[in-house]
Design a protein around this motif. Sequence first.
Motif, PDB file in Angstrom:
ATOM      1  N   ALA A  59     -40.408 -34.988 102.547  1.00 52.89           N
ATOM      2  CA  ALA A  59     -40.478 -36.382 102.119  1.00 52.89           C
ATOM      3  C   ALA A  59     -41.322 -36.518 100.858  1.00 52.89           C
ATOM      4  N   ILE A 100     -35.205 -39.156 102.642  1.00 54.29           N
ATOM      5  CA  ILE A 100     -35.579 -40.081 103.711  1.00 54.29           C
ATOM      6  C   ILE A 100     -34.364 -40.868 104.201  1.00 54.29           C
ATOM      7  N   THR A 110     -40.958 -35.471 109.155  1.00 62.84           N
ATOM      8  CA  THR A 110     -41.020 -35.502 107.698  1.00 62.84           C
ATOM      9  C   THR A 110     -42.335 -34.862 107.249  1.00 62.84           C
TER      10      THR A 110
END
Length: 104
Positions: A13, A31, A52
Motif C-alpha cells: 500500500a 488498494i 496491506t
Amino acid sequence: MATKPTYQFLVCASFRAKGEPKGVCNQKGSIGLSQYLEQEILDRGLDVLLTTTSCMKQCDQGPVLVVQPNNWWYQGVDSEEAIDDILDALEEGKPAEDRLLFPA
Ligand code: FES
C-alpha cells in the motif's frame, strides 16, 4: 479456539517515511484492487488473511503482492485478470509463474 490462516497475502500500500521517493503501488491502484481481491478470496472460499503493507522496496515492479508462507512475490498486480491468474494458480497449489517477481 482461534486458528491461523493457511495463507497471508501482503499487498503493498506504499506506506513510506515522509519525503522518500517512489511508493508507486498505491498510485497504480493496489488498494482499489484489494477490494476485488478480498471478494474473490471469499467467493472462492480460500483461507487467506489479506494485509496491506508499507513499501516492499520493489516499486519499479509494482503493484506488488506476496503470498505467504510460500514466499511467492508477484509483480505488476494491476488488474482483475492478474489477481484471477494468481488465485487460479493458488487453487492448483502452485505459483502463477509468469507473474513472479523472483522466478525459481
Ligand atoms: S510502493 Fe510498493 S514496492 Fe514500493
